[in-house]
Design an enzyme around this catalytic site. Structure first.
Site, PDB file in Angstrom:
ATOM      1  CD  GLU A 137      32.574  46.414  33.373  1.00  0.00           C
ATOM      2  OE1 GLU A 137      32.584  45.239  32.980  1.00  0.00           O
ATOM      3  OE2 GLU A 137      33.062  47.348  32.712  1.00  0.00           O
ATOM      4  CE  LYS A 144      38.632  54.869  33.191  1.00  0.00           C
ATOM      5  NZ  LYS A 144      37.156  54.994  33.084  1.00  0.00           N
ATOM      6  N   GLY A 200      34.647  44.409  21.925  1.00  0.00           N
ATOM      7  CA  GLY A 200      34.031  45.625  21.392  1.00  0.00           C
ATOM      8  C   GLY A 200      35.055  46.682  21.021  1.00  0.00           C
TER       9      GLY A 200
END
Lengths: 406, 406
Positions: B248, B263, B12
């Site tokens: 997910e 992150k 994607g």
């Protein structure tokens, strides 16, 4: 690598830039910044006599730390740079009446530094309306330019398009875009170092269609807005802010909204507007025009007349509270309509700009990828010489790593 | 200038990058992007047979638009790239078992493109843990790298420091910083294209002392937080989000907090932390560990057991409301302490993170120039393939204009 800096303007911003350049760690930046010239309104101060003739000789002489410290101290004390020549190993070249003399001297300095293997960088830390031609000439000569001065970008569109990426300009195959992206940065021209321009430039570069920009771009007017919303009379708030050095010496320079208009114009042009000039911004002043013009000319007479505006300002706050909205003085860009507008708006209390207080700036960008309700918001301090210098030095580090333009 | 792109990952994100690269206007970017290779887990797809031998021959062959369209359609339909060789002018080179074969092929492609005058650029649009060595080798060879993949930057510190500016790494005189700033970008590894990394990198470059970073970095967990705060049972919210493709396939991958930890680790390292690895992040999962481990292994059994966590989640919301605070699941960095922490915090209702709703991300940076109460806030969409591609292409445009590293 060595970057040879020519610094225009040794006022508060210029001195903060000097201090911060001296602290930038080469291990972190990959760059060593050194000063080749300090320029105030009277002289160009260099470590050796500026080179003459063409081609420029390969030569670069840096101002030493004691000279830089003395220069900063002199300017902080209101003394001219020219006085340093007596006690320091410097040459003070008097600035010419026309722009061409100075431009010739400075571009020759840059060319000599480049020939000697350094990367010349011109930093405009002035607030002058007279630097635009120099900045354009420097970029045209392949010299990197960082500007905290907003005037060069908020005057004629042609100057903007010669310096920064202008998606609205005629398609030239990308030569101008490439030159701009490699040679020019101006983050601190809007919202000081808060990275509104960097964020917007990235969106535009990605092909994201920016449709609207709205923001609070004046720390000074933010302070006044917060004070009046808290019940302080407008005239009292202005006098207090002036006494604290938050406004310009003549607060009408802030309350006219022209500073906000310049910033909104810059953001609009970055997003694709081709607005011809500052006069094309739709500008509602922070106070009604009648109050801006009252008093007959002098700042003291104007301040004495300002209480006549207090009731109107308080009534507007009360009306907004009754309506459940928050008033903000904003700059706004409608890219499709090509309009840049400055004035008062009423916002929902949960909007990003309604949450601001005091001198904090914020910019809200709406685009294809950041649609209504999910806008990109950049918020942070928008005033002060230190945060302005943060933006200048970050810009300088970026340009130190760009490719040259042949 | 021509940038010759090697795209790792045609899922994607990769397809959104392809689409956006095709739309990026050279007049605006100063760059023309063309694809030299598409790489999925099975093959390296090129327009001509990859070059062999050394030195690399000067040659660059680009995939044509019909091939790119067909490749995107194939991957969107779940079909492998290898199938394109039958109907399009392409070579599909099978990927080797080890990393070295693929790395050799891809770096030879890059070297040939560079020898032919193009600027090679490797884009990692995968989510693979196996690309780190390739990215490090590419940057070491002077190939520009853009990564939306967070794994290479959130594993071993040495890999991070080989790729991105790491102020905490040993002082090498700036060589590594220079290489990183010229060759590597990873904006979309954190908060998608929302420019948190760009903003933080600028502050650090300016010498501003970043002391704390806190943010909401998971759009998925933001959606769940908003739903539960609004009275939806946690298990119902998770099932709905999973059905909508927001989590997910196995929601435990989100609820573990590991994605947030990656992150936060990246931002911490950019600010100067030298955290050795992901295991050193202090991690409180989004749901108590007992609930994360319940059900005995399979996702269906786990979902069936999740209602046992509902009462605790609702009680936490009620307790926060009673205390007048707002709960947020955050990643936080304390630079002086060198700690990266992920978990629940309670915030004042007027704080920047308390104002978030749904999938919006925000990062709040505290520094010398942006002190407590005047933090720098970057807020915007943090998920979705399009906004991820925005960050990738903005990064690519930046790197197209950086200087080469010899």
């Amino acid at each position: 690598m060595d970057v040879a800096v020519i610094l225009l303007g040794v006022g508060g911003v210029g001195r903060a830039v000097l201090a911060r350049l001296g602290r930038a760690a080469p291990a972190v930046t990959g760059v060593t910044f050194r000063l080749v010239a300090l320029v105030d309104s009277a002289v160009i101060l260099t470590a050796a006599a500026p080179p003459g003739g063409a081609p420029a000789p390969a030569a670069v002489a840096y101002l030493d730390a004691p000279t830089l410290d003395a220069a900063a101290a002199a300017k902080a004390g209101g003394r001219p740079l020219a006085g340093l020549a007596a006690a320091h190993p410097v040459t003070a070249t008097a600035r010419g009446g026309g722009g061409d003399h100075d431009q010739g001297v400075l571009l020759a300095l840059a060319a000599s530094a480049a020939a000697a293997g350094a990367t010349p960088l011109l930093i405009d830390a002035s607030a002058s309306a007279a630097t635009t031609a120099l900045l354009v000439a420097a970029a045209a000569a392949g010299v990197r330019v960082v500007s905290a001065n907003k005037v060069p970008f908020s005057s004629a569109f042609s100057a903007f398009a010669a310096l920064l990426p202008a998606p609205g300009a005629a398609d030239d195959g990308g030569a101008r875009a490439s030159r701009s992206r490699r040679l020019v940065r101006a983050e601190s021209a809007v919202a000081a170092g808060t990275p509104a321009i960097a964020a917007l430039t990235r969106l535009v570069a990605s092909g994201d269609a920016v449709t609207h920009i709205v923001g609070c771009f004046s720390g000074t007017l933010g302070v006044l807005t917060t004070a009046v919303a808290g019940g302080t009379r407008l005239s009292v708030a202005v006098a207090a802010a002036r006494a604290a050095g938050i406004t310009e010496p003549d607060p009408r320079a802030d309350l006219s909204g022209v500073d906000v208009a310049r910033k909104a114009l810059i953001l609009g042009r970055l997003a694709g507007c081709t607005t011809a000039g500052l006069a094309d911004v739709r500008l509602e002043p922070f106070v009604p025009a009648a109050h801006l013009d009252a008093g007959g000319g002098g700042v003291d007479a104007w301040l004495a007349a300002l209480p006549a505006a207090d009731a109107g300002a308080a009534a507007a706050v009360a009306a907004a509270a009754a309506a459940g909205v928050v008033r903000r003085y904003v700059g706004a860009v409608d890219v499709a309509a090509g309009t840049v507008t400055v004035g008062w708006v009423e916002l929902a209390p949960d909007s990003a700009l309604a949450g601001l207080a005091g001198s904090t700036n914020a910019v809200v960008v709406t685009s294809g990828s950041y649609p209504r309700g999910e806008e990109l918001v950049i918020r942070g301090s928008g005033a002060g010489v230190d945060v302005t210098a943060v933006g200048v030095v970050a810009d300088a580090v970026e340009l130190a790593h760009t490719a040259a333009v042949g």
